[in-house]
Design a protein around this motif. Structure first.
Motif, PDB file in Angstrom:
ATOM      1  N   LYS A 435       7.520  -2.947  -4.744  1.00 56.74           N
ATOM      2  CA  LYS A 435       8.757  -3.694  -4.910  1.00 56.74           C
ATOM      3  C   LYS A 435       9.608  -3.471  -3.681  1.00 56.74           C
ATOM      4  CE  LYS A 435      12.691  -4.559  -7.947  1.00 56.74           C
ATOM      5  NZ  LYS A 435      13.363  -4.210  -9.220  1.00 56.74           N
ATOM      6  N   GLN A 436       9.845  -4.538  -2.937  1.00 52.36           N
ATOM      7  CA  GLN A 436      10.636  -4.426  -1.716  1.00 52.36           C
ATOM      8  C   GLN A 436      12.102  -4.216  -2.089  1.00 52.36           C
ATOM      9  OE1 GLN A 436       9.912  -7.324   1.381  1.00 52.36           O
ATOM     10  NE2 GLN A 436       8.099  -8.053   0.334  1.00 52.36           N
ATOM     11  N   LEU A 437      12.615  -3.063  -1.796  1.00 57.35           N
ATOM     12  CA  LEU A 437      13.980  -2.755  -2.188  1.00 57.35           C
ATOM     13  C   LEU A 437      15.004  -3.571  -1.416  1.00 57.35           C
ATOM     14  CD1 LEU A 437      13.848   1.101  -2.732  1.00 57.35           C
ATOM     15  CD2 LEU A 437      13.230  -0.752  -4.265  1.00 57.35           C
ATOM     16  N   TRP A 438      14.595  -4.172  -0.291  1.00 53.60           N
ATOM     17  CA  TRP A 438      15.551  -4.929   0.509  1.00 53.60           C
ATOM     18  C   TRP A 438      15.744  -6.355  -0.004  1.00 53.60           C
ATOM     19  CZ3 TRP A 438      11.210  -2.507   2.281  1.00 53.60           C
ATOM     20  CH2 TRP A 438      10.086  -3.286   2.518  1.00 53.60           C
ATOM     21  N   ASP A 439      14.800  -6.926  -0.737  1.00 55.09           N
ATOM     22  CA  ASP A 439      15.034  -8.277  -1.260  1.00 55.09           C
ATOM     23  C   ASP A 439      14.519  -8.485  -2.678  1.00 55.09           C
ATOM     24  OD1 ASP A 439      12.292  -8.495  -1.007  1.00 55.09           O
ATOM     25  OD2 ASP A 439      12.340  -9.966   0.601  1.00 55.09           O
ATOM     26  N   GLY A 440      13.956  -7.456  -3.296  1.00 55.78           N
ATOM     27  CA  GLY A 440      13.548  -7.557  -4.691  1.00 55.78           C
ATOM     28  C   GLY A 440      12.199  -8.197  -4.939  1.00 55.78           C
ATOM     29  N   ARG A 441      11.574  -8.766  -3.906  1.00 56.71           N
ATOM     30  CA  ARG A 441      10.256  -9.383  -4.099  1.00 56.71           C
ATOM     31  C   ARG A 441       9.169  -8.318  -4.175  1.00 56.71           C
ATOM     32  NH1 ARG A 441       9.143 -13.742   0.323  1.00 56.71           N
ATOM     33  NH2 ARG A 441      10.329 -12.341   1.649  1.00 56.71           N
ATOM     34  N   GLU A 442       8.039  -8.701  -4.743  1.00 58.42           N
ATOM     35  CA  GLU A 442       6.929  -7.769  -4.882  1.00 58.42           C
ATOM     36  C   GLU A 442       5.759  -8.178  -4.001  1.00 58.42           C
ATOM     37  OE1 GLU A 442       6.064  -7.649  -9.072  1.00 58.42           O
ATOM     38  OE2 GLU A 442       7.594  -6.109  -9.433  1.00 58.42           O
ATOM     39  N   VAL A 443       5.066  -7.158  -3.483  1.00 61.47           N
ATOM     40  CA  VAL A 443       3.876  -7.372  -2.671  1.00 61.47           C
ATOM     41  C   VAL A 443       2.724  -6.624  -3.327  1.00 61.47           C
ATOM     42  CG1 VAL A 443       2.827  -7.142  -0.388  1.00 61.47           C
ATOM     43  CG2 VAL A 443       5.300  -7.533  -0.593  1.00 61.47           C
ATOM     44  N   THR A 444       1.587  -7.300  -3.458  1.00 62.17           N
ATOM     45  CA  THR A 444       0.427  -6.709  -4.122  1.00 62.17           C
ATOM     46  C   THR A 444      -0.556  -6.171  -3.090  1.00 62.17           C
ATOM     47  OG1 THR A 444       0.657  -8.250  -5.963  1.00 62.17           O
ATOM     48  CG2 THR A 444      -1.480  -7.182  -5.707  1.00 62.17           C
ATOM     49  N   PHE A 445      -1.069  -4.968  -3.343  1.00 61.26           N
ATOM     50  CA  PHE A 445      -2.032  -4.340  -2.448  1.00 61.26           C
ATOM     51  C   PHE A 445      -3.320  -4.028  -3.218  1.00 61.26           C
ATOM     52  CE2 PHE A 445       1.960  -3.601  -0.359  1.00 61.26           C
ATOM     53  CZ  PHE A 445       1.660  -3.657   0.998  1.00 61.26           C
ATOM     54  N   ASP A 446      -4.468  -4.351  -2.597  1.00 63.84           N
ATOM     55  CA  ASP A 446      -5.789  -4.068  -3.162  1.00 63.84           C
ATOM     56  C   ASP A 446      -6.390  -2.852  -2.471  1.00 63.84           C
ATOM     57  OD1 ASP A 446      -6.445  -6.352  -5.057  1.00 63.84           O
ATOM     58  OD2 ASP A 446      -5.838  -7.458  -3.274  1.00 63.84           O
ATOM     59  N   PRO A 447      -7.216  -2.066  -3.180  1.00 67.40           N
ATOM     60  CA  PRO A 447      -7.776  -0.842  -2.589  1.00 67.40           C
ATOM     61  C   PRO A 447      -9.064  -1.088  -1.803  1.00 67.40           C
ATOM     62  CG  PRO A 447      -8.315  -0.939  -4.915  1.00 67.40           C
ATOM     63  CD  PRO A 447      -7.477  -2.145  -4.635  1.00 67.40           C
ATOM     64  N   GLU A 448      -9.119  -0.477  -0.613  1.00 63.68           N
ATOM     65  CA  GLU A 448     -10.380  -0.356   0.123  1.00 63.68           C
ATOM     66  C   GLU A 448     -11.026   0.993  -0.172  1.00 63.68           C
ATOM     67  OE1 GLU A 448     -10.604  -1.999   4.315  1.00 63.68           O
ATOM     68  OE2 GLU A 448      -8.453  -1.570   4.135  1.00 63.68           O
ATOM     69  N   SER A 449     -10.206   1.975  -0.526  1.00 63.16           N
ATOM     70  CA  SER A 449     -10.634   3.315  -0.920  1.00 63.16           C
ATOM     71  C   SER A 449      -9.516   3.881  -1.782  1.00 63.16           C
ATOM     72  CB  SER A 449     -10.899   4.203   0.303  1.00 63.16           C
ATOM     73  OG  SER A 449      -9.674   4.532   0.938  1.00 63.16           O
ATOM     74  N   ASP A 450      -9.609   5.148  -2.155  1.00 60.31           N
ATOM     75  CA  ASP A 450      -8.545   5.715  -2.994  1.00 60.31           C
ATOM     76  C   ASP A 450      -7.299   6.056  -2.193  1.00 60.31           C
ATOM     77  OD1 ASP A 450      -9.686   7.822  -1.615  1.00 60.31           O
ATOM     78  OD2 ASP A 450      -9.417   9.259  -3.246  1.00 60.31           O
ATOM     79  N   THR A 451      -7.360   5.886  -0.856  1.00 60.53           N
ATOM     80  CA  THR A 451      -6.171   6.161  -0.030  1.00 60.53           C
ATOM     81  C   THR A 451      -5.789   4.988   0.883  1.00 60.53           C
ATOM     82  OG1 THR A 451      -7.558   7.184   1.683  1.00 60.53           O
ATOM     83  CG2 THR A 451      -6.580   8.653   0.018  1.00 60.53           C
ATOM     84  N   GLU A 452      -6.624   3.967   0.994  1.00 59.09           N
ATOM     85  CA  GLU A 452      -6.354   2.844   1.899  1.00 59.09           C
ATOM     86  C   GLU A 452      -6.254   1.544   1.115  1.00 59.09           C
ATOM     87  OE1 GLU A 452      -8.228   3.856   6.145  1.00 59.09           O
ATOM     88  OE2 GLU A 452      -9.734   3.755   4.553  1.00 59.09           O
ATOM     89  N   PHE A 453      -5.182   0.784   1.403  1.00 59.33           N
ATOM     90  CA  PHE A 453      -4.905  -0.448   0.680  1.00 59.33           C
ATOM     91  C   PHE A 453      -4.493  -1.542   1.661  1.00 59.33           C
ATOM     92  CE2 PHE A 453      -4.572   2.893  -2.343  1.00 59.33           C
ATOM     93  CZ  PHE A 453      -4.825   2.364  -3.602  1.00 59.33           C
ATOM     94  N   PHE A 454      -4.685  -2.790   1.254  1.00 55.78           N
ATOM     95  CA  PHE A 454      -4.283  -3.919   2.085  1.00 55.78           C
ATOM     96  C   PHE A 454      -3.676  -5.003   1.206  1.00 55.78           C
ATOM     97  CE2 PHE A 454      -8.453  -5.113   0.568  1.00 55.78           C
ATOM     98  CZ  PHE A 454      -8.367  -6.485   0.373  1.00 55.78           C
ATOM     99  N   SER A 455      -2.849  -5.838   1.825  1.00 54.66           N
ATOM    100  CA  SER A 455      -2.263  -6.994   1.146  1.00 54.66           C
ATOM    101  C   SER A 455      -2.962  -8.256   1.624  1.00 54.66           C
ATOM    102  CB  SER A 455      -0.765  -7.089   1.438  1.00 54.66           C
ATOM    103  OG  SER A 455      -0.243  -8.319   0.991  1.00 54.66           O
ATOM    104  N   ARG A 456      -3.192  -9.179   0.724  1.00 52.04           N
ATOM    105  CA  ARG A 456      -3.831 -10.448   1.101  1.00 52.04           C
ATOM    106  C   ARG A 456      -2.857 -11.361   1.839  1.00 52.04           C
ATOM    107  NH1 ARG A 456      -8.107 -11.812  -3.208  1.00 52.04           N
ATOM    108  NH2 ARG A 456      -8.282  -9.918  -4.431  1.00 52.04           N
ATOM    109  N   GLN A 457      -1.569 -11.173   1.611  1.00 52.49           N
ATOM    110  CA  GLN A 457      -0.567 -12.073   2.176  1.00 52.49           C
ATOM    111  C   GLN A 457       0.022 -11.579   3.500  1.00 52.49           C
ATOM    112  OE1 GLN A 457      -0.286 -11.555  -1.492  1.00 52.49           O
ATOM    113  NE2 GLN A 457      -1.647 -13.315  -1.398  1.00 52.49           N
ATOM    114  N   PHE A 458       0.005 -10.254   3.718  1.00 52.42           N
ATOM    115  CA  PHE A 458       0.657  -9.703   4.901  1.00 52.42           C
ATOM    116  C   PHE A 458      -0.280  -8.716   5.592  1.00 52.42           C
ATOM    117  CE2 PHE A 458       3.871 -10.623   1.689  1.00 52.42           C
ATOM    118  CZ  PHE A 458       4.713 -11.472   2.384  1.00 52.42           C
ATOM    119  N   PRO A 459      -0.344  -8.755   6.919  1.00 49.58           N
ATOM    120  CA  PRO A 459      -1.244  -7.835   7.640  1.00 49.58           C
ATOM    121  C   PRO A 459      -0.631  -6.445   7.797  1.00 49.58           C
ATOM    122  CG  PRO A 459      -0.148  -9.267   9.193  1.00 49.58           C
ATOM    123  CD  PRO A 459       0.315  -9.711   7.834  1.00 49.58           C
TER     124      PRO A 459
END
Length: 495
Positions: A435-459
Motif C-alpha cells: 500500500k503506497q502511503l503517499w497516494d493510497g494505491r496498491e501495488v501487487t508483487f509476485d514471488p521469484e523466491s522467498d526473498t525476491e519479488f517483482f511487480s508486473r506493472q512497475f520495474p
C-alpha cells in the motif's frame, strides 16, 4: 536545402499527404506494423507462460477510457490512431484530432519558444532572469549563495527552485494571475516559487521554474503567452490543433478529451484548468506532437528551420547536467540518443520520444491517471520497429510459497534515515500487496523466491533480508533504498 516529404497516415491508412498532394496509400507495411503493435502488448515485466494482449484488452485491464498514438519512422508519421472514448458518457470516441492535456510535455514546446527569443537576440540564455522580468522580480536570498539564475538553469531544471508541479483548478474556481502563482498567494493553490538550493548544483525538477519562464516570455514579447506560442511555435510547425489557452476556448469543446482517475471515474468538471501554461497548459494530440518531433529532427540535421535554426536546436538538445537539456531529457537507448518528455496532469498521462538522428519516434496519450499502459505501448512499438536498446527483459518465473514464508514479510518498513517514509506490506494469496502511503494505491508483487519479488506493472523489484530465525529485517526497494522493518508498529504513534 533538400525538400523532405512528410506523409501523414490517418486511422484508415487510406490517404497520405505528401509534398502538398493527396495520393493513394499504396503500402500495406504501415498497416501491418500498426496491427503488430496493437496485438503485441506485454506487461512492463513479462511473466513466463503468459501471452500477449491487444491494446483494447490492456485498456480494459487498466481502466483507461481513451488512448491515442502516433508513430514516426524515417522522419515521417508512419501511422496515427485513436482508441476508446474521449468521453465515455457522451459515447464520443477518440480520433486522431482528439485533444489531450499534454501536462509537462508543455515544457518541451515552451523550451522551443524561449530559444526562439534567444535566437532573435531578445534574451540570452546565460543572463540573470531578473534582467528580463519586468512585472515581477525573483527574490534572491541566502539559499542561492550569491549565484544568479539563468534561463538555461530554468529550462534544464538546474535553477534549484521549489514547486515540482501543480494540481490545477476545478471548473468554477477563481484562477490566479501568474504573479500570484509565483508568490504563492491566494487564489493560488501552490506554494511560492523560491530557491531550494543554489543554482547549478544538480537537476531539481521545478514546474515553478518553468512558470518563471512563462512570465519572461510575456514580459519580453508584451503578448499573452498563448498568443506568442501559437504564432511563434505551434503554427509554424503545423500544430494547427494545439493551443495553450487556459481555460480552453469553447470552439474546441467537442475535441477535448475528458479526464478520468485511476479507477476510471470521471473528474469533477471533466478536466482541470492550468494557468501555469508553460509548465502544464498545452492541449494537443499525438499527430501534432509528432510534427514537433519531426521538425526537431530535421532542424538538428539542418534540413528545416520553421522555428529554430540548426544551431539553436542543437543547443536545446545538448545536456546541461546529466540527461537534462533545455526543456527535454536526453537519454541514450542502445546506440541512439533520444529527446523525450512525459506528462502527468489530473486525469491525463502522456509520453513522447524522438530519436535525434535516427528518424524514429512515438507519442502516446491517455485520458487516465493510470500510466502503466504507456510503457507497454512504447515497448511494443520499439520491438515491432526494431529500435536498438529496447529489448524485452527475460520473462520472470513465479514460484509458490508457503503461507508462513510470506507472513514473516508482512508489516511496516521505514526508509533508512527518514522518519516519515514507510512501506506497508500485507499478504494476499501467493502475493505481497504494497500500500503506497503517499497516494493510497496498491501495488501487487509476485514471488521469484522467498526473498525476491517483482511487480508486473512497475520495474521495481523487492529483495528482503532475513535474520537467522527467518524473520524479515530489511527490504531493498526500488533498487536503491533500504527499508528497515518496524517491530510492533503503532499507527497512533508519531515515528
Amino acid at each position: 536545402m533538400k525538400k523532405i516529404c512528410i506523409p501523414v497516415i490517418c486511422c484508415s491508412l487510406a490517404l497520405t499527404v505528401a509534398c502538398g498532394k493527396k495520393v493513394k496509400e499504396t503500402s500495406a507495411n504501415a498497416e501491418s506494423r500498426m496491427r503488430q503493435v496493437e496485438q503485441s502488448l506485454e506487461g512492463v515485466v513479462p511473466v513466463e507462460g503468459e501471452g500477449k494482449w491487444t491494446i483494447e484488452e490492456r485498456m480494459a485491464f487498466y481502466k483507461v477510457k481513451g488512448l491515442s498514438i502516433a508513430v514516426i519512422d524515417n522522419f515521417k508519421i508512419d501511422w496515427a490512431k485513436g482508441y476508446g472514448f474521449a468521453d465515455a458518457e457522451e459515447q464520443r470516441r477518440v480520433t486522431t484530432e482528439t485533444l489531450f492535456q499534454a501536462a509537462s510535455i508543455s515544457k518541451s514546446l515552451n523550451g522551443v519558444g524561449v530559444l526562439k527569443l534567444a535566437q532573435e537576440g531578445k534574451v540570452e540564455l546565460g543572463t540573470d532572469i531578473n534582467t528580463y522580468l519586468r512585472s515581477w522580480k525573483f527574490p534572491y536570498d541566502d539559499v542561492s549563495n550569491g549565484k544568479k539564475i539563468t534561463l538555461a538553469n530554468i529550462l534544464s531544471h538546474t535553477a534549484g527552485l521549489t514547486v515540482h508541479g501543480f494540481p490545477g483548478y476545478q471548473q468554477g474556481d477563481s484562477l490566479p494571475a501568474i504573479i500570484e502563482i509565483l508568490n504563492g498567494t491566494m487564489p493560488a493553490n501552490s506554494p511560492a516559487v523560491r530557491s531550494k538550493l543554489e543554482p547549478g548544483l544538480r537537476v531539481e525538477y521545478s514546474g515553478g521554474g518553468t512558470t518563471i519562464s512563462q512570465c519572461i516570455v510575456r514580459d519580453v514579447t508584451q503578448l499573452p503567452y498563448e498568443e506568442y506560442m501559437r504564432t511563434a511555435v505551434l503554427e509554424p510547425m503545423g500544430m494547427s490543433g494545439s493551443f495553450y489557452n487556459q481555460p480552453p476556448p469553447e470552439s474546441r469543446a467537442a475535441l477535448l478529451a475528458t479526464g478520468y482517475d485511476y479507477n476510471g471515474n470521471v473528474l469533477n468538471g471533466k478536466y482541470h484548468i492550468y494557468p501555469e501554461q508553460a509548465a502544464a497548459g498545452l492541449w494537443t494530440n499525438p499527430t501534432d506532437l509528432a510534427k514537433y518531433i519531426i521538425e526537431t529532427q530535421l532542424s538538428w540535421a539542418g534540413e528545416s528551420s520553421k522555428v529554430l535554426s540548426k544551431e539553436y536546436t542543437q543547443k536545446r538538445l545538448t545536456a546541461i547536467q546529466g540527461i537534462a537539456g533545455l526543456g527535454v531529457f536526453l537519454p541514450t537507448h542502445g546506440h541512439d540518443k533520444y529527446f523525450e518528455h512525459g506528462g502527468s496532469n489530473a486525469g491525463f498521462r502522456s509520453i513522447y520520444m524522438g530519436g535525434i538522428e535516427n528518424g524514429k519516434g512515438l507519442v502516446v496519450m491517455v485520458n487516465s491517471d493510470n500510466d502503466a499502459i504507456l510503457q507497454e505501448i512504447v515497448t511494443s512499438i520499439a520491438n515491432v520497429y526494431g529500435w536498438d536498446g529496447f529489448q524485452k527483459p527475460e520473462p520472470k518465473k513465479i514460484v509458490t510459497l508457503q503461507p508462513e514464508q510470506l507472513q514473516v514479510l508482512e508489516g511496516y518498513y521505514q526508509l533508512a534515515g527518514k522518519k516519515d517514509a514507510y512501506l506497508n506490506f500485507r499478504v494476499s494469496g501467493n502475493q505481497l500487496i504494497l500500500k503506497q502511503l503517499w497516494d493510497g494505491r496498491e501495488v501487487t508483487f509476485d514471488p521469484e523466491s522467498d526473498t525476491e519479488f517483482f511487480s508486473r506493472q512497475f520495474p521495481f523489484p523487492l529483495k528482503f533480508t532475513k535474520d537467522a530465525k527467518g524473520n524479515a529485517v530489511q527490504v531493498l526497494a526500488f533498487e536503491k533504498d533500504i527499508w528497515n522493518k518496524v517491530v510492533n508498529y503503532d499507527s497512533t504513534k508519531s515515528y
